[in-house]
Scaffold this motif. Sequence first.
Motif, PDB file in Angstrom:
ATOM      1  N   THR A  28       0.822  -1.214   0.000  1.00 29.60           N
ATOM      2  CA  THR A  28       0.000   0.000   0.000  1.00 29.60           C
ATOM      3  C   THR A  28       0.855   1.263   0.000  1.00 29.60           C
ATOM      4  O   THR A  28       0.486   2.271  -0.607  1.00 29.60           O
ATOM      5  CB  THR A  28      -0.935   0.024   1.216  1.00 29.60           C
ATOM      6  OG1 THR A  28      -0.149  -0.021   2.419  1.00 29.60           O
ATOM      7  CG2 THR A  28      -1.879  -1.168   1.206  1.00 29.60           C
ATOM      8  N   TYR A  29       1.998   1.217   0.685  1.00 27.54           N
ATOM      9  CA  TYR A  29       2.887   2.379   0.744  1.00 27.54           C
ATOM     10  C   TYR A  29       3.394   2.725  -0.647  1.00 27.54           C
ATOM     11  O   TYR A  29       3.319   3.884  -1.086  1.00 27.54           O
ATOM     12  CB  TYR A  29       4.065   2.069   1.679  1.00 27.54           C
ATOM     13  CG  TYR A  29       5.145   3.144   1.709  1.00 27.54           C
ATOM     14  CD1 TYR A  29       5.167   4.110   2.709  1.00 27.54           C
ATOM     15  CD2 TYR A  29       6.159   3.170   0.747  1.00 27.54           C
ATOM     16  CE1 TYR A  29       6.168   5.082   2.749  1.00 27.54           C
ATOM     17  CE2 TYR A  29       7.157   4.139   0.778  1.00 27.54           C
ATOM     18  CZ  TYR A  29       7.154   5.085   1.774  1.00 27.54           C
ATOM     19  OH  TYR A  29       8.135   6.052   1.803  1.00 27.54           O
ATOM     20  N   TRP A  30       3.924   1.719  -1.343  1.00 27.58           N
ATOM     21  CA  TRP A  30       4.485   1.994  -2.654  1.00 27.58           C
ATOM     22  C   TRP A  30       3.413   2.413  -3.646  1.00 27.58           C
ATOM     23  O   TRP A  30       3.673   3.217  -4.554  1.00 27.58           O
ATOM     24  CB  TRP A  30       5.269   0.786  -3.158  1.00 27.58           C
ATOM     25  CG  TRP A  30       6.603   0.646  -2.510  1.00 27.58           C
ATOM     26  CD1 TRP A  30       7.033  -0.365  -1.692  1.00 27.58           C
ATOM     27  CD2 TRP A  30       7.710   1.555  -2.608  1.00 27.58           C
ATOM     28  NE1 TRP A  30       8.328  -0.146  -1.281  1.00 27.58           N
ATOM     29  CE2 TRP A  30       8.769   1.026  -1.818  1.00 27.58           C
ATOM     30  CE3 TRP A  30       7.911   2.761  -3.278  1.00 27.58           C
ATOM     31  CZ2 TRP A  30      10.005   1.668  -1.712  1.00 27.58           C
ATOM     32  CZ3 TRP A  30       9.139   3.398  -3.160  1.00 27.58           C
ATOM     33  CH2 TRP A  30      10.160   2.855  -2.381  1.00 27.58           C
ATOM     34  N   ALA A  31       2.215   1.881  -3.512  1.00 30.58           N
ATOM     35  CA  ALA A  31       1.119   2.326  -4.377  1.00 30.58           C
ATOM     36  C   ALA A  31       0.825   3.808  -4.140  1.00 30.58           C
ATOM     37  O   ALA A  31       0.641   4.581  -5.082  1.00 30.58           O
ATOM     38  CB  ALA A  31      -0.127   1.486  -4.117  1.00 30.58           C
ATOM     39  N   MET A  32       0.803   4.207  -2.878  1.00 28.85           N
ATOM     40  CA  MET A  32       0.567   5.606  -2.542  1.00 28.85           C
ATOM     41  C   MET A  32       1.658   6.492  -3.125  1.00 28.85           C
ATOM     42  O   MET A  32       1.394   7.609  -3.577  1.00 28.85           O
ATOM     43  CB  MET A  32       0.486   5.767  -1.022  1.00 28.85           C
ATOM     44  CG  MET A  32      -0.042   7.099  -0.561  1.00 28.85           C
ATOM     45  SD  MET A  32      -0.397   7.046   1.217  1.00 28.85           S
ATOM     46  CE  MET A  32      -0.884   8.766   1.490  1.00 28.85           C
ATOM     47  N   ARG A  33       2.907   5.999  -3.149  1.00 29.96           N
ATOM     48  CA  ARG A  33       4.013   6.770  -3.722  1.00 29.96           C
ATOM     49  C   ARG A  33       3.909   6.852  -5.244  1.00 29.96           C
ATOM     50  O   ARG A  33       4.669   7.585  -5.879  1.00 29.96           O
ATOM     51  CB  ARG A  33       5.364   6.162  -3.339  1.00 29.96           C
ATOM     52  CG  ARG A  33       5.691   6.081  -1.872  1.00 29.96           C
ATOM     53  CD  ARG A  33       5.497   7.346  -1.069  1.00 29.96           C
ATOM     54  NE  ARG A  33       6.188   8.545  -1.512  1.00 29.96           N
ATOM     55  CZ  ARG A  33       7.377   8.958  -1.068  1.00 29.96           C
ATOM     56  NH1 ARG A  33       8.029   8.229  -0.180  1.00 29.96           N
ATOM     57  NH2 ARG A  33       7.891  10.092  -1.494  1.00 29.96           N
ATOM     58  N   ALA A  34       2.979   6.095  -5.830  1.00 27.68           N
ATOM     59  CA  ALA A  34       2.726   6.174  -7.273  1.00 27.68           C
ATOM     60  C   ALA A  34       1.518   7.046  -7.577  1.00 27.68           C
ATOM     61  O   ALA A  34       1.074   7.125  -8.732  1.00 27.68           O
ATOM     62  CB  ALA A  34       2.510   4.777  -7.843  1.00 27.68           C
ATOM     63  N   GLY A  35       0.967   7.690  -6.532  1.00 28.05           N
ATOM     64  CA  GLY A  35      -0.222   8.506  -6.733  1.00 28.05           C
ATOM     65  C   GLY A  35      -1.505   7.703  -6.792  1.00 28.05           C
ATOM     66  O   GLY A  35      -2.537   8.189  -7.267  1.00 28.05           O
ATOM     67  N   VAL A  36      -1.456   6.479  -6.296  1.00 21.70           N
ATOM     68  CA  VAL A  36      -2.606   5.568  -6.324  1.00 21.70           C
ATOM     69  C   VAL A  36      -3.259   5.541  -4.953  1.00 21.70           C
ATOM     70  O   VAL A  36      -2.573   5.502  -3.928  1.00 21.70           O
ATOM     71  CB  VAL A  36      -2.145   4.143  -6.720  1.00 21.70           C
ATOM     72  CG1 VAL A  36      -3.268   3.134  -6.570  1.00 21.70           C
ATOM     73  CG2 VAL A  36      -1.601   4.148  -8.145  1.00 21.70           C
ATOM     74  N   ASP A  37      -4.575   5.565  -4.922  1.00 24.06           N
ATOM     75  CA  ASP A  37      -5.326   5.426  -3.676  1.00 24.06           C
ATOM     76  C   ASP A  37      -5.289   3.948  -3.282  1.00 24.06           C
ATOM     77  O   ASP A  37      -5.892   3.112  -3.963  1.00 24.06           O
ATOM     78  CB  ASP A  37      -6.771   5.880  -3.885  1.00 24.06           C
ATOM     79  CG  ASP A  37      -7.645   5.731  -2.642  1.00 24.06           C
ATOM     80  OD1 ASP A  37      -7.279   4.960  -1.720  1.00 24.06           O
ATOM     81  OD2 ASP A  37      -8.708   6.368  -2.595  1.00 24.06           O
ATOM     82  N   PRO A  38      -4.599   3.584  -2.197  1.00 22.71           N
ATOM     83  CA  PRO A  38      -4.462   2.167  -1.853  1.00 22.71           C
ATOM     84  C   PRO A  38      -5.784   1.453  -1.645  1.00 22.71           C
ATOM     85  O   PRO A  38      -5.946   0.307  -2.083  1.00 22.71           O
ATOM     86  CB  PRO A  38      -3.643   2.194  -0.554  1.00 22.71           C
ATOM     87  CG  PRO A  38      -2.918   3.491  -0.585  1.00 22.71           C
ATOM     88  CD  PRO A  38      -3.849   4.451  -1.263  1.00 22.71           C
ATOM     89  N   ILE A  39      -6.726   2.101  -0.987  1.00 25.05           N
ATOM     90  CA  ILE A  39      -7.994   1.435  -0.681  1.00 25.05           C
ATOM     91  C   ILE A  39      -8.797   1.196  -1.959  1.00 25.05           C
ATOM     92  O   ILE A  39      -9.360   0.116  -2.162  1.00 25.05           O
ATOM     93  CB  ILE A  39      -8.794   2.263   0.338  1.00 25.05           C
ATOM     94  CG1 ILE A  39      -8.022   2.311   1.672  1.00 25.05           C
ATOM     95  CG2 ILE A  39     -10.191   1.675   0.553  1.00 25.05           C
ATOM     96  CD1 ILE A  39      -8.633   3.212   2.727  1.00 25.05           C
TER      97      ILE A  39
END
Length: 282
Positions: free
Chosen positions: A167-178
Amino acid sequence: MNHIPIGLQLYSVREAMAQDFLGTLRQVADIGYTHVEFAFHNTSNDGSFEVGYTAQELKSNMEQMGLQVVTSHVSYHPNLDWDQVIRYHAELGSGGVVLPGYFFKDKDDALRLAEWLNASGKKCRAEGMDFYYHNHFHEFQAFDGQTIMDILLENTDPSHVLVEFDTYWAMRAGVDPIAYMDQLGNRLGLLHQKDLSASASPVNLFELEQVSGVLTPEVVFSTVKPEDFVEIGTGVMDIPGILKKAEELESVKYIILEQDVTTKSELESVRESYQNMMKLLK
């Protein structure tokens, strides 16, 4: 509500384990962890899979500590004997194996990896184990208008290839993890959880000038600073919301805590994250 079991990715304590492998496992167990995920990243050097303990020796030691292996990260190499990896993990009693990332030059690279993932996942499934791909942020780079993650998901068999979603790395890609967890649905088998510092800027690493073109390991890992990673519950990620969504999906077998780097000592860091996660689960 029955909470999903919590584990620790042992990459978080890699320096301690390099000094004292079994002693560090005991300290991890003393903190309260009962499930762990190994990080066998040295396979990326020349394809050799060498642990230092037979599967039976390691399993016996872990049983005495009250530890169970969930999965292991095993890095890709063209010379890697995948059958050996699978045999070892089957003897160890592991629930599966994870490819902890890959670096892509173009869409064809992603399609070739998808073929390899399918073949490797089929071998794991034949031994009763799951097989996962673990993301960082660069898999959300787009080739021909389609992200690498979407290319991999579209071209792999859901019965053979699952996702360990970081989830952290997704957030660092501008992606909403949820929101992305919803998109993954029942392909989401494992969750990696850490926390993001409020001072991290930009949050979306694709906003950095150097993050373009071919994203090599050197480019990807030069984008983050140790202080961008903080212990669970001390950052800005919506961890309660992520936990709630994981419970709703019902496909998530474990939530695995990971601290890629820390400004504290490794064991102090994973202790704090464990204690804070236990508070969140109350």
